[in-house]
Design a protein around this motif. Structure first.
Motif, short mmCIF file in Angstrom:
data_model
loop_
_atom_site.label_atom_id
_atom_site.label_comp_id
_atom_site.label_asym_id
_atom_site.label_seq_id
_atom_site.Cartn_x
_atom_site.Cartn_y
_atom_site.Cartn_z
N ILE A 158 -5.25 7.64 12.04
CA ILE A 158 -4.16 7.47 13.67
C ILE A 158 -2.54 7.59 13.17
N PHE A 159 -2.78 6.83 11.71
CA PHE A 159 -0.85 6.87 11.45
C PHE A 159 -0.45 7.81 11.10
N ARG A 160 -1.45 8.74 10.38
CA ARG A 160 -1.37 9.67 9.70
C ARG A 160 -0.74 10.75 10.72
N ARG A 161 -1.61 10.62 11.36
CA ARG A 161 -1.47 12.03 12.28
C ARG A 161 -0.20 11.37 13.28
N ALA A 162 0.38 10.62 13.91
CA ALA A 162 1.33 10.00 14.48
C ALA A 162 2.37 10.48 13.63
N GLY A 163 2.05 10.44 12.17
CA GLY A 163 3.37 11.22 11.62
C GLY A 163 4.17 9.99 10.30
N TYR A 164 3.45 9.22 10.37
CA TYR A 164 3.46 7.56 9.36
C TYR A 164 2.58 7.53 8.40
N LYS A 165 3.75 6.57 7.14
CA LYS A 165 2.82 6.73 5.55
C LYS A 165 1.99 5.79 5.88
N VAL A 166 0.78 5.48 5.49
CA VAL A 166 0.12 4.35 4.74
C VAL A 166 0.36 3.74 3.36
N ALA A 167 0.36 3.11 2.68
CA ALA A 167 0.46 2.48 1.09
C ALA A 167 0.03 2.20 0.60
N PRO A 168 -0.94 2.35 -0.69
CA PRO A 168 -1.27 1.43 -0.84
C PRO A 168 -0.83 0.56 -2.01
N MET A 169 -1.58 -0.17 -1.93
CA MET A 169 -1.07 -1.44 -3.38
C MET A 169 -2.22 -1.90 -3.82
N GLN A 170 -1.62 -1.44 -5.26
CA GLN A 170 -3.42 -1.34 -6.24
C GLN A 170 -3.32 -2.76 -6.78
N LEU A 171 -4.35 -3.68 -6.90
CA LEU A 171 -4.91 -5.29 -7.75
C LEU A 171 -4.82 -4.61 -8.97
N ALA A 172 -4.25 -4.99 -10.70
CA ALA A 172 -5.77 -5.30 -11.76
C ALA A 172 -6.49 -5.29 -11.92
N SER A 173 -6.20 -6.83 -11.59
CA SER A 173 -7.83 -7.29 -11.30
C SER A 173 -8.57 -7.69 -9.93
N GLU A 174 -9.91 -7.85 -9.76
CA GLU A 174 -10.26 -7.80 -8.50
C GLU A 174 -10.96 -8.73 -7.84
N GLU A 175 -10.65 -10.00 -9.07
CA GLU A 175 -11.44 -11.63 -9.02
C GLU A 175 -10.75 -12.11 -7.64
N GLU A 176 -9.42 -11.26 -7.11
CA GLU A 176 -9.41 -12.23 -6.03
C GLU A 176 -10.06 -11.70 -4.98
N LEU A 177 -10.54 -10.36 -5.37
CA LEU A 177 -10.94 -9.68 -4.04
C LEU A 177 -12.62 -9.95 -2.97
N LEU A 178 -12.76 -10.72 -4.91
CA LEU A 178 -14.45 -11.43 -4.35
C LEU A 178 -15.03 -11.79 -3.27
N GLY A 179 -15.49 -11.44 -2.13
CA GLY A 179 -15.89 -11.51 -0.62
C GLY A 179 -17.24 -12.04 -1.38
N ILE A 180 -17.67 -13.28 -0.07
CA ILE A 180 -18.77 -14.18 -0.71
C ILE A 180 -20.04 -13.63 0.71
N ASN A 181 -20.82 -13.14 0.03
CA ASN A 181 -21.98 -13.19 0.86
C ASN A 181 -23.12 -14.06 -0.05
N THR A 182 -23.34 -13.87 -0.46
CA THR A 182 -24.55 -14.68 -1.09
C THR A 182 -24.61 -15.69 -2.09
N ARG A 183 -24.99 -17.27 -2.22
CA ARG A 183 -24.93 -18.41 -2.54
C ARG A 183 -24.07 -18.15 -3.28
N VAL A 184 -24.86 -16.95 -4.48
CA VAL A 184 -24.33 -16.94 -6.02
C VAL A 184 -23.21 -16.79 -6.32
N GLU A 185 -22.71 -15.58 -4.79
CA GLU A 185 -21.44 -15.71 -5.37
C GLU A 185 -20.18 -16.80 -4.89
N LEU A 186 -21.05 -18.02 -3.64
CA LEU A 186 -20.55 -18.70 -3.12
C LEU A 186 -19.86 -19.66 -4.68
N ALA A 187 -21.38 -19.46 -5.61
CA ALA A 187 -20.69 -20.64 -6.73
C ALA A 187 -19.85 -20.19 -7.62
#
Ligand code: UD1
Ligand code: MG
Length: 460
Positions: free
Chosen positions: A207-236
């Motif tokens: 939607i932004f692109r069609r309206a002529g705006y830019k969407v920038a990425p910021m790529q993290l080198a490590s995935e650790e910070e982005l761990l989403g918790i779905n199960t008790r295993v991930e909670l631990a």
């Protein structure tokens, strides 16, 4: 922190895979609920009054447990997708400035990463900046489709991805920084034309692109910070990472932690320099420990204040108590609830204290129960002393004046006052007040019958 930044934390989901009666964001990792961890990280980029948590499942409970943080709430009664969740906040956040979207089940995000997201966003002139990372196995995540300039052209959800798009390993973390004015201007254009029939926040990119705006990425080198918790295993897993961070920080601040991988220290705990924490120890809640203390192994301390130079021996359990400087507690002691151990006092092995104040230099070195008691300075409590504080209906107080000597195996039936400087003979049952400086003996006289054994044998 900038007053022009607001934060929305999406936390309306139930979290089916936790298999829990409790909403997912209320499960704890690192000593806080998941949503509190996210609020804590976000506190570095926005004032609390600009923070909105979107609640849905167990909304009242989520609000109750986070009320102390001072954030605001928006309720999403039906979970119609991430785009719809954000829409529910329209009236609760400022119309201008920047808006950062976070998830309540992604607790490992660093405050410094959020600060970087904001500065990168401001520098790029984009309408939105998306936090991304590259995963070995990106299955299930929205894929980042880049344009020729390296900007984000689209985010394609797993279910809608072509084989070529599904092969992309750069994924959407779900964390974004938006230009608020542009977001609120265009958010109504998000529709439900997708396999799930949900309002996908990710559609805002096109939607932004069609309206002529830019969407920038910021790529993290490590995935650790982005761990989403779905199960008790991930909670631990998250719990382990958060606790590692806490002990790491404490060690860099000057605390010696022996076998740091074995200790459990909550995020809010404070410990002074040159204190040594033994292996397998748990230090929990709002505990504050001073400098130069020695905390023995297998000890548990919860929401207590331990001043400087205190020795807490191994296998000691302390709850909501204060231990003043120079005191020695344990090994094997239990300070159950609301105790105050004054400076230089000793509480030794197998001594239990409950709502008890030990005066300066007072000692109870072995095997005692002291409940609802006020014990003066320099009092000596002999081994086996019991305060009988409960009559089956009510609790009663025991007061022991300064310098009193309580002989071993004494039974003090409360309510009772023992005067300063008095002596209680060993094995006494004390039911009446003892005046200052007196000796009280409350036991049967010893009877000695000389030659009794021989006489008995002679009788046959
Ligand atoms: C979302 C993203 C996906 C990204 C992934 C990262 C969309 C459409 N997709 O997918 O690109 O890779 O996150 O984890 O956004 N929530 C609400 N209300 C709702 C729906 C969700 O509050 O109506 C909350 C959930 O509680 C959760 C978060 O939003 O905390 C994400 O929702 P979820 O359903 O897990 O989105 P994903 O399918 O994982
Ligand atoms: Mg998800």
């Amino acid at each position: 922190m900038q007053s022009s930044v607001s934060v929305v934390i999406l936390a309306a989901g139930l979290g089916t895979r936790m298999k829990s009666k409790m909403a997912k964001v209320l499960h704890r990792a690192g000593g806080m609920t998941l949503v509190e961890q996210v609020i804590t990280s976000a506190a570095s980029i926005a004032p609390k009054e600009n923070m909105v948590v979107v609640t849905g499942h167990q909304s009242a409970r989520v609000q109750e447990l986070t009320a102390h943080t001072g954030v605001k709430y928006a309720v999403q009664t039906e979970q119609k997708g991430t785009g719809h969740a954000l829409l529910c906040c329209r009236e609760s956040v400022p119309k201008n400035g920047l808006l950062v979207v976070l998830y309540g089940d992604t607790p490992l995000i660093y405050a410094s990463t959020l600060e970087e997201l904001i500065s990168k966003h401001a520098a790029s002139g984009a309408a939105a900046t998306v936090l991304t990372t590259v995963l070995e196995n990106p299955y299930g995540y929205g894929r980042i489709i880049r344009d020729g300039d390296g900007n984000v052209a689209a985010i394609v959800e797993q279910k809608a991805a072509t084989a070529e798009q599904a092969a992309v390993r750069e994924i959407n973390s779900g964390i974004y920084c938006f230009d608020s004015a542009l977001l609120w201007k265009h958010i109504d254009e998000i529709g439900t034309n997708n396999p799930a029939g949900e309002y996908y926040l990710t559609d805002i990119v096109e939607i932004f692109r069609r309206a002529g705006y830019k969407v920038a990425p910021m790529q993290l080198a490590s995935e650790e910070e982005l761990l989403g918790i779905n199960t008790r295993v991930e909670l631990a897993q998250a719990d382990r990472i958060l606790r590692n961070r806490t002990v790491h920080r404490l060690m860099l601040e000057g605390v010696t932690i022996e076998r740091p991988e074995t200790v459990t220290i909550d995020a809010q705990v404070k410990i002074g320099r040159d204190t040594i924490v033994g292996p397998f120890t748990q230090i929990l809640g709002s505990t504050v420990i001073g400098e130069d203390c020695r905390i023995g192994s297998y000890t548990i301390i919860e929401s207590s204040r331990i001043e400087d130079n205190v020795e807490v021996g191994s296998y000691t359990v302390i709850g909501t108590s204060v231990v003043e400087s120079g005191a020695v507690v344990g090994p094997f002691a239990r300070l159950r609830l609301d105790n105050h151990v004054s400076s230089g006092a000793h509480v030794g092995n197998f001594v239990e204290l409950k709502k008890t104040r030990m005066g300066k230099g007072a000692k109870a070195n072995h095997l005692a129960y002291l409940g609802d008691s006020v014990i003066g300075s320099k009092v000596n409590i002999g081994a086996g002393t019991i305060t009988c504080n409960y009559d089956g209906k009510k609790k009663h107080q025991t007061q022991i004046g300064d310098g009193a000597f309580i002989g071993s195996n004494s039974t003090l039936v409360a309510p009772i006052q023992i005067g300063a400087g008095s002596y209680i003979g060993a094995a006494s049952v004390i039911t009446k007040p003892v005046p200052e400086g007196a000796l009280a003996i409350g036991r049967a006289h010893q009877v000695v019958k000389e030659g009794w054994v021989k006489a008995k044998e002679a009788k046959g």
